[in-house]
Write an enzyme that holds these catalytic residues in place. Structure first.
Site, short mmCIF file in Angstrom:
data_model
loop_
_atom_site.label_atom_id
_atom_site.label_comp_id
_atom_site.label_asym_id
_atom_site.label_seq_id
_atom_site.Cartn_x
_atom_site.Cartn_y
_atom_site.Cartn_z
N HIS A 111 0.91 -1.11 0.12
CA HIS A 111 0.19 -0.03 -0.14
C HIS A 111 1.01 1.09 -0.11
O HIS A 111 2.05 1.01 0.39
CB HIS A 111 -0.90 -0.01 1.19
CG HIS A 111 -2.03 -0.92 1.30
ND1 HIS A 111 -3.09 -1.07 0.23
CD2 HIS A 111 -2.38 -1.89 2.03
CE1 HIS A 111 -3.90 -1.76 0.45
NE2 HIS A 111 -3.36 -2.65 1.30
N CYS A 126 -0.40 2.68 -4.13
CA CYS A 126 -1.12 3.94 -4.25
C CYS A 126 -0.34 4.95 -3.97
O CYS A 126 0.29 5.00 -3.26
CB CYS A 126 -2.32 3.85 -3.58
SG CYS A 126 -3.59 2.53 -4.01
#
Length: 262
Positions: free
Chosen positions: A99, A142
């Site tokens: 992430h 991300c």
């Protein structure tokens, strides 16, 4: 003066032939996260890790794969790798699957700054055996929460629809390939892995690596991700028809060819 300089310009390749090993590849694959991070588990990332491992091994890299590293473990793994001797290696590759948000990637229990806690550790001033050699970072994470809704377009044709000691910048010879542009969400499929890593590995596994330099290959990766993928979620938050485009930042001074070793 400018004309005389331009007359002598030519594209050079980084020297890979003088080194016994094409490079070292470090893959950090984070799938499970502590609840305090607020991050969900990353189903499908093991596919990305396996594909990246296979692709870089095929190219002749020595690959080390780490899974589910805490902040302390991830920081130590990077510092230990930056302390290695790369005298026999032509380049370095770091792949991070996790992430992220703008400027940061997640360990299983916290975040690291991409620039200061990852990339900077391998720069020439901090790792002299990598000075003048390409340092390549591929980051599947991300960079924010914005979605790329895409835009309609039309195509138009004709208006219709090494022998001397030199000083170089310590910032040189780095390429960072992000899976998305700044601020945007990065998509991952639970079955096939992420759009970015799947496209990257397909390109690296192709015969193009023999004749096409890495930055040009990354342009093809951009095209594959942008043209061939579109979200198909039913969740209102992750509605369908979203797009994605990777982003490459480069201070490379020469061409990088990742030709497989015989």
């Amino acid at each position: 003066m400018a004309n005389s300089i331009c007359e002598n310009l030519k594209l050079e390749e980084y020297n890979f032939k003088s080194y016994s090993i094409i490079g070292k590849c470090i893959i950090i694959n984070n799938e499970h996260f502590h609840e305090k991070t607020g991050q969900s588990n990353r189903e499908g990332t093991e596919i990305d890790a396996r594909n990246a491992d296979n692709a870089f091994r095929r190219l002749g890299f020595e690959v080390t794969l780490y899974n589910d590293l805490s902040w302390y473990e991830m920081r130590n793994a990077i510092q230990e790798a930056a302390g290695d001797d790369y005298g026999n290696y032509a380049c370095l590759v770091v792949v991070i699957l996790s992430h992220g948000r703008e400027g940061k990637v997640y360990a299983t229990d916290g975040t690291l700054q991409i620039d200061s806690e990852v990339v900077d550790k391998f720069k020439g001033e901090n790792c002299q055996s990598l000075a003048g050699k390409p340092k390549l970072f591929f980051i599947q994470a991300c960079r924010g929460s914005k979605f790329d809704h895409g835009v309609e377009m039309r195509d138009y044709v004709d208006g219709v629809s090494v022998n001397e000691v030199r000083i170089i910048s310590s910032e040189a010879d780095i390429m960072i390939a992000h899976s998305s542009t700044a601020g945007f969400y990065s998509w991952r499929n639970n079955v096939d892995g992420s759009w970015f890593i799947e496209s990257l590995c397909n390109v690296l596994n192709s015969d193009l690596v023999n004749d096409v330099d890495l930055v040009s290959l990354m342009t093809l990766v951009n095209k594959l991700v942008s043209d061939n993928y579109q979200s198909k979620n039913t969740d209102e938050k992750f509605s369908s028809n979203k797009k994605q485009i990777p982003c490459v930042l480069s201070t490379l001074r020469k061409l990088v060819f990742l030709r497989p070793r015989d």
